[in-house]
Scaffold this motif. Structure first.
Motif, short mmCIF file in Angstrom:
data_model
loop_
_atom_site.label_atom_id
_atom_site.label_comp_id
_atom_site.label_asym_id
_atom_site.label_seq_id
_atom_site.Cartn_x
_atom_site.Cartn_y
_atom_site.Cartn_z
N GLN A 68 0.80 -1.25 -0.08
CA GLN A 68 0.04 -0.17 0.19
C GLN A 68 1.00 1.25 0.14
OE1 GLN A 68 -2.89 -0.90 -0.68
NE2 GLN A 68 -2.21 -2.91 -0.21
N ASP A 69 0.25 2.41 -0.13
CA ASP A 69 1.06 3.49 -0.50
C ASP A 69 0.29 4.74 0.44
OD1 ASP A 69 3.28 5.09 -1.16
OD2 ASP A 69 2.21 5.77 -3.03
N ALA A 70 0.90 5.77 0.75
CA ALA A 70 0.33 6.88 1.33
C ALA A 70 -0.66 6.82 2.44
CB ALA A 70 -0.01 7.76 0.19
N ALA A 71 -1.68 7.32 2.35
CA ALA A 71 -2.92 7.23 3.32
C ALA A 71 -3.27 5.75 3.49
CB ALA A 71 -4.04 8.10 2.99
N THR A 72 -3.29 4.96 2.48
CA THR A 72 -3.78 3.64 2.40
C THR A 72 -2.69 2.72 3.32
OG1 THR A 72 -4.63 3.90 0.24
CG2 THR A 72 -4.49 1.59 1.01
N LEU A 73 -1.41 3.32 3.07
CA LEU A 73 -0.50 2.46 3.96
C LEU A 73 -0.61 2.83 5.23
CD1 LEU A 73 2.15 0.90 4.06
CD2 LEU A 73 3.43 2.89 3.76
N SER A 74 -0.96 3.91 5.55
CA SER A 74 -1.10 4.27 6.97
C SER A 74 -2.32 3.52 7.59
CB SER A 74 -1.62 5.78 7.38
OG SER A 74 -1.85 6.17 8.78
N CYS A 75 -3.37 3.29 7.04
CA CYS A 75 -4.41 2.68 7.56
C CYS A 75 -4.26 1.22 7.43
CB CYS A 75 -5.86 2.70 6.56
SG CYS A 75 -6.51 4.38 6.65
N ALA A 76 -3.44 0.71 6.66
CA ALA A 76 -2.91 -0.70 6.50
C ALA A 76 -2.03 -1.05 7.90
CB ALA A 76 -2.24 -1.03 5.30
N LEU A 77 -1.03 -0.09 8.26
CA LEU A 77 -0.44 -0.33 9.37
C LEU A 77 -0.89 -0.47 10.42
CD1 LEU A 77 2.70 1.77 8.16
CD2 LEU A 77 2.84 -0.49 8.47
N ALA A 78 -1.89 0.52 10.73
CA ALA A 78 -2.95 0.55 11.71
C ALA A 78 -3.76 -0.58 12.00
CB ALA A 78 -3.84 1.71 11.70
N SER A 79 -4.30 -1.24 10.71
CA SER A 79 -5.11 -2.41 10.67
C SER A 79 -4.04 -3.50 11.30
CB SER A 79 -5.53 -2.67 9.40
OG SER A 79 -6.53 -1.64 9.10
N ARG A 80 -3.01 -3.80 10.60
CA ARG A 80 -2.21 -4.65 11.30
C ARG A 80 -1.98 -4.83 12.47
NH1 ARG A 80 3.03 -6.27 12.70
NH2 ARG A 80 3.95 -8.23 11.57
N GLU A 81 -1.84 -3.88 13.36
CA GLU A 81 -1.68 -3.94 14.85
C GLU A 81 -2.90 -4.18 15.42
OE1 GLU A 81 1.27 -3.94 16.09
OE2 GLU A 81 1.99 -3.73 14.07
N ARG A 82 -4.01 -4.02 15.12
CA ARG A 82 -5.36 -4.12 15.43
C ARG A 82 -5.85 -5.66 15.31
NH1 ARG A 82 -8.74 -2.81 19.10
NH2 ARG A 82 -10.80 -1.88 18.57
N TRP A 83 -5.42 -6.29 14.05
CA TRP A 83 -5.74 -7.60 13.74
C TRP A 83 -5.15 -8.38 14.95
CZ3 TRP A 83 -9.19 -9.97 11.37
CH2 TRP A 83 -9.78 -9.39 10.19
N LEU A 84 -3.64 -8.02 15.21
CA LEU A 84 -2.98 -8.93 16.09
C LEU A 84 -3.49 -8.65 17.44
CD1 LEU A 84 0.59 -8.10 14.70
CD2 LEU A 84 -0.73 -10.38 14.39
N LYS A 85 -4.04 -7.58 17.83
CA LYS A 85 -4.46 -7.48 19.21
C LYS A 85 -5.73 -8.05 19.36
CE LYS A 85 -5.62 -3.89 22.55
NZ LYS A 85 -6.83 -4.12 22.77
N LEU A 86 -6.86 -7.94 18.28
CA LEU A 86 -8.07 -8.81 18.41
C LEU A 86 -8.01 -10.09 18.10
CD1 LEU A 86 -10.05 -5.98 16.35
CD2 LEU A 86 -10.27 -6.61 18.38
N GLY A 87 -6.82 -10.62 17.56
CA GLY A 87 -6.70 -11.93 17.46
C GLY A 87 -6.38 -12.62 18.69
N ARG A 88 -5.55 -12.21 19.48
CA ARG A 88 -5.28 -12.45 20.91
C ARG A 88 -6.51 -12.27 21.81
NH1 ARG A 88 -0.60 -9.48 19.84
NH2 ARG A 88 -1.44 -7.72 20.93
N GLU A 89 -7.18 -11.36 21.76
CA GLU A 89 -8.31 -11.11 22.50
C GLU A 89 -9.59 -11.89 22.39
OE1 GLU A 89 -7.31 -6.26 23.57
OE2 GLU A 89 -8.90 -7.02 22.10
N ALA A 90 -10.00 -12.06 20.83
CA ALA A 90 -11.14 -12.92 20.54
C ALA A 90 -10.73 -14.25 20.23
CB ALA A 90 -11.77 -12.17 19.34
N GLY A 91 -9.73 -14.68 20.26
CA GLY A 91 -9.40 -15.84 19.96
C GLY A 91 -9.30 -16.58 18.61
N PHE A 92 -9.17 -15.87 17.51
CA PHE A 92 -9.08 -16.34 16.22
C PHE A 92 -7.69 -16.37 15.72
CE2 PHE A 92 -10.05 -11.93 15.81
CZ PHE A 92 -9.20 -11.39 14.76
#
Length: 404
Positions: A68-92
């Motif tokens: 990704q690039d520019a603003a889309t990259l910023s959203c992708a990087l934030a989503s990456r951290e959120r996915w990992l956190k939610l995976g631990r919390e919700a157990g998927f």
């Protein structure tokens, strides 16, 4: 008022009010609901289907951060951290497997060289042997090199959506209502009345995350944004006699470079496109984006769309078109060439998607995001180009900032 559907009579009643009513329980809708609830707002998600079955659930689950690039990259990087956190919390299952892009020509390798230089440590250039090994290929064959993208993730999309919806539904001041169809939205003084197949809810704000179905609610808005249906075809295939690492990386072929924002800056991309236009125009015609993710003894293989000849036969674009045998044939041909062995088709399905001209102005310029307010109290959020899984959580944080 339309009476409640008999099918939903056994379901619990909806809350009478909510700070935010989200229509659509795909990844875009759930991301916004989770974000709003985490900030202390009451949320209700309504979904017409009884379980996750939309575009988010049908994809391969590749969180494609690095390309990704520019603003889309910023959203992708934030989503990456959120996915990992939610995976631990919700157990998927979610794993930082990375992704491997395999180059089978010098021009593709030149594009990857430019990408690695631009990413400054967040991508690694590979020689032919390294690329084949990381991609799980039996031999290097005609591979000339590749790149490893360590920031990319993989999730099991259907399981993840179910777990996210269940986690949200278990939170205070949050509800997820399956088998519930949103019908109309009526603006009032600071509130919006949401009529559904199971009754009425008064909301401070309404957010529609319905992907290709936006035109069913707001056809003028969809037309103004230039949204076009772009149904993609996916295959589950087996490679007889070979079992793949279920936690292995996503593997991308050279045709994937044509759609990635981060590779658009490479001068060598024009050479890739010209070579395909000269020697394999059918791949451009069908929009082939060769990629696969391993699942035990099978691979999820995608993706392609109907050819120009298919579209001429049925009069143009269609929300639910007949499957293109030509597109499937191209996918299989390219997969077998990369894998170096024949594959067997186990299952076929389609993924509803959207294509959209990327806006040149505004806060989402150059992105696949379309955010609009087509009616008082109602916001629509659309992520085109199949990037919902990659960017939804990062975008949700920006949208909710100005929503409530």
């Amino acid at each position: 008022m339309r009476p409640p559907s008999p099918r939903a009579a056994h379901l619990p009643p909806l809350p009478s009010t909510a700070d935010l009513v989200v229509v659509g329980a795909g990844i875009v809708g759930l991301a916004h609901a989770l974000e709003a609830n985490a900030r202390g707002h009451s949320v209700l998600v309504v979904e017409r289907d009884p379980r996750p079955d939309g575009a988010s659930a049908r994809r391969c689950g590749h969180v494609a951060v690095t390309t990704q690039d520019a603003a889309t990259l910023s959203c992708a990087l934030a989503s990456r951290e959120r996915w990992l956190k939610l995976g631990r919390e919700a157990g998927f299952w979610v794993k930082d497997t990375g992704a491997v892009v395999v180059a089978r020509s010098a021009d593709e390798l030149a594009v990857l060289d430019d990408l690695v230089a631009a990413r400054d440590g967040d991508a690694l250039l590979l020689d032919a042997a390294q690329a084949a090994e990381r991609a799980g290929l039996t031999s290097a064959g005609d591979v000339v090199g590749g790149a490893f993208l360590p920031l990319d993730l993989r999730v099991e999309p259907r399981d993840a959506l179910r777990a996210l919806a269940a986690a949200l539904d278990s939170r205070p001041r949050a509800d997820v209502a399956w088998s519930t169809t949103a019908l109309t939205f009526e603006a009032g003084t600071g509130r919006t009345l949401v009529r559904t197949s199971r009754g009425e809810v008064v909301a401070r704000r309404v957010l529609l995350a319905v992907g290709p179905d936006l035109d069913r609610f707001f056809p003028d808005e969809a037309a103004h944004a230039g949204l076009r249906p772009d149904v993609r075809q996916v295959l589950r295939v087996a490679t007889p006699g070979r079992r793949h690492d279920a936690a292995g990386p996503a593997v991308l072929g050279g045709t994937s470079l044509l759609r990635d924002a981060a590779t658009a800056h490479s001068p060598a991309l024009a050479d890739v496109r010209e070579r395909l236009r000269t020697h394999a125009p059918e791949l451009l015609d069908a929009g082939v984006r060769l990629a696969f993710t391993p699942h035990g003894d099978t691979l999820l293989l995608g993706e392609a769309r109907r050819t120009d000849a298919d579209r001429r036969d049925d009069g143009g674009l269609d929300r639910d078109p007949e499957r293109s045998e030509a597109a499937d044939t191209l996918l299989l041909r390219e997969a077998e060439a990369l894998l170096g062995r024949p594959v067997e088709v186990r299952r076929r399905w389609s993924v509803p998607d959207l294509a959209v001209p990327r806006p040149r102005r505004g806060p989402f310029a150059g992105t696949p995001f379309v955010v609009a307010d087509p009616a008082p109290g109602v916001t629509t959020v659309t992520i085109a180009d199949g990037l919902g899984t990659t960017t939804a959580f990062g975008l949700a944080a920006k949208v909710v900032d100005g929503l409530l």
